[in-house]
Design a protein around this motif. Structure first.
Motif, PDB file in Angstrom:
ATOM      1  N   LEU A  32       0.284  -1.038  -0.066  1.00 24.53           N
ATOM      2  CA  LEU A  32      -0.058   0.183   0.195  1.00 24.53           C
ATOM      3  C   LEU A  32       0.809   1.516   0.033  1.00 24.53           C
ATOM      4  CD1 LEU A  32      -2.794   1.214  -0.049  1.00 24.53           C
ATOM      5  CD2 LEU A  32      -2.513   0.960   3.116  1.00 24.53           C
ATOM      6  N   GLN A  33       2.308   0.990   0.607  1.00 21.05           N
ATOM      7  CA  GLN A  33       2.574   2.562   0.953  1.00 21.05           C
ATOM      8  C   GLN A  33       3.587   2.576  -0.537  1.00 21.05           C
ATOM      9  OE1 GLN A  33       5.498   0.944   3.847  1.00 21.05           O
ATOM     10  NE2 GLN A  33       4.377   2.825   4.975  1.00 21.05           N
ATOM     11  N   SER A  34       3.970   1.567  -1.104  1.00 17.99           N
ATOM     12  CA  SER A  34       4.603   1.967  -2.502  1.00 17.99           C
ATOM     13  C   SER A  34       3.550   2.210  -3.818  1.00 17.99           C
ATOM     14  CB  SER A  34       4.935   0.462  -3.063  1.00 17.99           C
ATOM     15  OG  SER A  34       5.372   0.792  -4.052  1.00 17.99           O
ATOM     16  N   PHE A  35       2.194   1.451  -3.334  1.00 16.36           N
ATOM     17  CA  PHE A  35       1.120   2.545  -4.564  1.00 16.36           C
ATOM     18  C   PHE A  35       0.759   3.779  -4.041  1.00 16.36           C
ATOM     19  CE2 PHE A  35      -3.319   2.858  -5.129  1.00 16.36           C
ATOM     20  CZ  PHE A  35      -3.815   2.649  -6.396  1.00 16.36           C
ATOM     21  N   LEU A  36       0.858   4.447  -2.634  1.00 16.88           N
ATOM     22  CA  LEU A  36      -0.003   5.263  -2.684  1.00 16.88           C
ATOM     23  C   LEU A  36       1.193   6.324  -2.903  1.00 16.88           C
ATOM     24  CD1 LEU A  36      -1.964   5.261   0.964  1.00 16.88           C
ATOM     25  CD2 LEU A  36      -2.533   5.587  -1.337  1.00 16.88           C
ATOM     26  N   ARG A  37       2.225   6.108  -2.720  1.00 17.92           N
ATOM     27  CA  ARG A  37       4.225   6.786  -3.260  1.00 17.92           C
ATOM     28  C   ARG A  37       4.001   7.232  -4.662  1.00 17.92           C
ATOM     29  NH1 ARG A  37       7.871   3.743   1.016  1.00 17.92           N
ATOM     30  NH2 ARG A  37       7.520   4.892   2.456  1.00 17.92           N
ATOM     31  N   GLY A  38       3.845   5.986  -5.448  1.00 14.46           N
ATOM     32  CA  GLY A  38       3.639   6.656  -6.683  1.00 14.46           C
ATOM     33  C   GLY A  38       2.078   6.480  -7.376  1.00 14.46           C
ATOM     34  N   THR A  39       1.739   6.966  -6.809  1.00 17.27           N
ATOM     35  CA  THR A  39       0.324   7.385  -7.478  1.00 17.27           C
ATOM     36  C   THR A  39      -0.163   9.138  -7.176  1.00 17.27           C
ATOM     37  OG1 THR A  39      -0.982   5.640  -6.791  1.00 17.27           O
ATOM     38  CG2 THR A  39      -2.089   7.366  -7.634  1.00 17.27           C
ATOM     39  N   PRO A  40      -0.393   9.815  -8.120  1.00 21.98           N
ATOM     40  CA  PRO A  40      -0.904  11.133  -7.801  1.00 21.98           C
ATOM     41  C   PRO A  40      -1.782  11.186  -7.278  1.00 21.98           C
ATOM     42  CG  PRO A  40      -0.065  11.197 -10.531  1.00 21.98           C
ATOM     43  CD  PRO A  40      -0.151   9.412  -9.223  1.00 21.98           C
ATOM     44  N   ASN A  41      -1.917  12.464  -6.619  1.00 19.54           N
ATOM     45  CA  ASN A  41      -3.666  12.473  -5.473  1.00 19.54           C
ATOM     46  C   ASN A  41      -4.833  13.169  -6.689  1.00 19.54           C
ATOM     47  OD1 ASN A  41      -2.518  12.093  -2.544  1.00 19.54           O
ATOM     48  ND2 ASN A  41      -2.271  14.398  -2.824  1.00 19.54           N
ATOM     49  N   VAL A  42      -4.208  13.441  -7.548  1.00 21.31           N
ATOM     50  CA  VAL A  42      -6.134  13.752  -8.590  1.00 21.31           C
ATOM     51  C   VAL A  42      -6.728  12.310  -8.610  1.00 21.31           C
ATOM     52  CG1 VAL A  42      -4.300  13.523 -10.632  1.00 21.31           C
ATOM     53  CG2 VAL A  42      -6.558  15.226 -10.325  1.00 21.31           C
ATOM     54  N   VAL A  43      -5.419  11.345  -9.123  1.00 22.29           N
ATOM     55  CA  VAL A  43      -5.656   9.748 -10.081  1.00 22.29           C
ATOM     56  C   VAL A  43      -6.445   9.378  -8.433  1.00 22.29           C
ATOM     57  CG1 VAL A  43      -5.077   7.761 -10.233  1.00 22.29           C
ATOM     58  CG2 VAL A  43      -4.204   9.744 -11.484  1.00 22.29           C
ATOM     59  N   LEU A  44      -5.959   9.201  -7.055  1.00 19.89           N
ATOM     60  CA  LEU A  44      -6.045   8.873  -6.157  1.00 19.89           C
ATOM     61  C   LEU A  44      -7.944   9.605  -5.974  1.00 19.89           C
ATOM     62  CD1 LEU A  44      -3.626   8.961  -3.519  1.00 19.89           C
ATOM     63  CD2 LEU A  44      -4.234   6.752  -4.851  1.00 19.89           C
ATOM     64  N   LEU A  45      -7.516  10.540  -6.054  1.00 16.10           N
ATOM     65  CA  LEU A  45      -9.630  11.092  -6.092  1.00 16.10           C
ATOM     66  C   LEU A  45      -9.974  10.551  -7.020  1.00 16.10           C
ATOM     67  CD1 LEU A  45      -8.171  15.114  -5.261  1.00 16.10           C
ATOM     68  CD2 LEU A  45      -9.787  13.550  -4.107  1.00 16.10           C
ATOM     69  N   PHE A  46     -10.201  10.808  -8.110  1.00 11.98           N
ATOM     70  CA  PHE A  46     -11.435   9.901  -9.103  1.00 11.98           C
ATOM     71  C   PHE A  46     -11.404   8.581  -8.698  1.00 11.98           C
ATOM     72  CE2 PHE A  46      -9.884  13.421 -12.136  1.00 11.98           C
ATOM     73  CZ  PHE A  46     -10.658  14.424 -12.443  1.00 11.98           C
ATOM     74  N   PHE A  47     -10.222   7.607  -8.344  1.00  7.68           N
ATOM     75  CA  PHE A  47     -10.510   6.501  -7.701  1.00  7.68           C
ATOM     76  C   PHE A  47     -11.286   6.016  -6.515  1.00  7.68           C
ATOM     77  CE2 PHE A  47      -9.601   2.751  -5.239  1.00  7.68           C
ATOM     78  CZ  PHE A  47      -9.226   2.040  -6.099  1.00  7.68           C
ATOM     79  N   MET A  48     -10.730   7.321  -5.986  1.00  7.61           N
ATOM     80  CA  MET A  48     -12.276   6.881  -4.505  1.00  7.61           C
ATOM     81  C   MET A  48     -13.419   7.427  -4.469  1.00  7.61           C
ATOM     82  SD  MET A  48     -10.469   5.484  -1.703  1.00  7.61           S
ATOM     83  CE  MET A  48     -10.652   6.428  -0.359  1.00  7.61           C
TER      84      MET A  48
END
Length: 206
Positions: A32-48
């Motif tokens: 999870l740490q590796s995934f979150l470090r390598g993923t831009p926040n805007v992508v995480l927002l769209f995903f969530m």
């Protein structure tokens, strides 16, 4: 501020899970740490925004609880996303701050009869907090600037207000310039306040 507090709490749990090598959970956290470090926040927002309603709907349906995914407030998803994203960085800040404390001081406290929790509260925590404070305050500035993405999801913040004002007046340049100045002044003020707090903390400990 609430996002930072939530991220710190999550980060503390992540640190403890990894530090004590909790079976299965520690391996999941590393991925999870590796995934979150390598993923831009805007992508995480769209995903969530796409995944969280689906996940909550599946859980509530399996439990037989009526639930309308459309009633989830966008601000809740933004807060949760930023807290989760920031938590992995907070766990590293916590780890580095604790490691910065001289182990000899802990051993000296134990030799004086201090329990583990007394040593942590009176010796480790004050020094670790001083070491971590600048990075924690930097995280707060990152949150403030990163939240400008929230307007993409109908959450109105400083940038969202600037966009609305620019659209109403057709003076986008002035509106966005004003937003940039507000962000700048806010960050300068927080930095000055943080420096004073850090100075008082170091002065009090010494």
């Amino acid at each position: 501020m609430f996002i930072l507090l939530l991220a710190l709490i999550m980060g503390a749990f992540i640190y403890l899970i990894v530090h004590y090598k909790v079976p299965i959970l520690s391996q999941v956290i590393v991925v999870l740490q590796s995934f979150l470090r390598g993923t831009p926040n805007v992508v995480l927002l769209f995903f969530m925004f796409a995944a969280l309603p689906e996940l909550l709907t599946s859980i509530t349906e399996s439990l037989g609880i009526p639930f309308d995914a459309n009633k989830i407030e966008p601000v809740f998803i933004v807060i949760l996303t930023f807290s989760i994203s920031l938590s992995v960085f907070q766990s590293e800040i916590i780890r580095g701050a604790i490691l910065s404390v001289d182990q000899g001081q802990n051993e000296a406290a134990h030799s004086l009869g201090y329990s583990f929790w007394q040593t942590f509260r009176k010796v480790t925590l004050p020094q670790a907090l001083i070491a971590a404070f600048p990075d924690i305050m930097n995280s707060l500035l990152v949150i403030i600037k990163g939240l400008s993405l929230a307007y993409l999801f109908t959450v109105i913040d400083i940038l969202g207000q600037a966009k609305l004002l620019g659209g109403f007046t057709q003076r986008y340049l002035e509106a966005f310039a004003a937003a940039a100045i507000i962000y700048w002044v806010l960050c300068v003020l927080l930095t000055k306040i943080a420096n004073k707090i850090e100075f008082k903390m170091r002065e009090g400990f010494n």
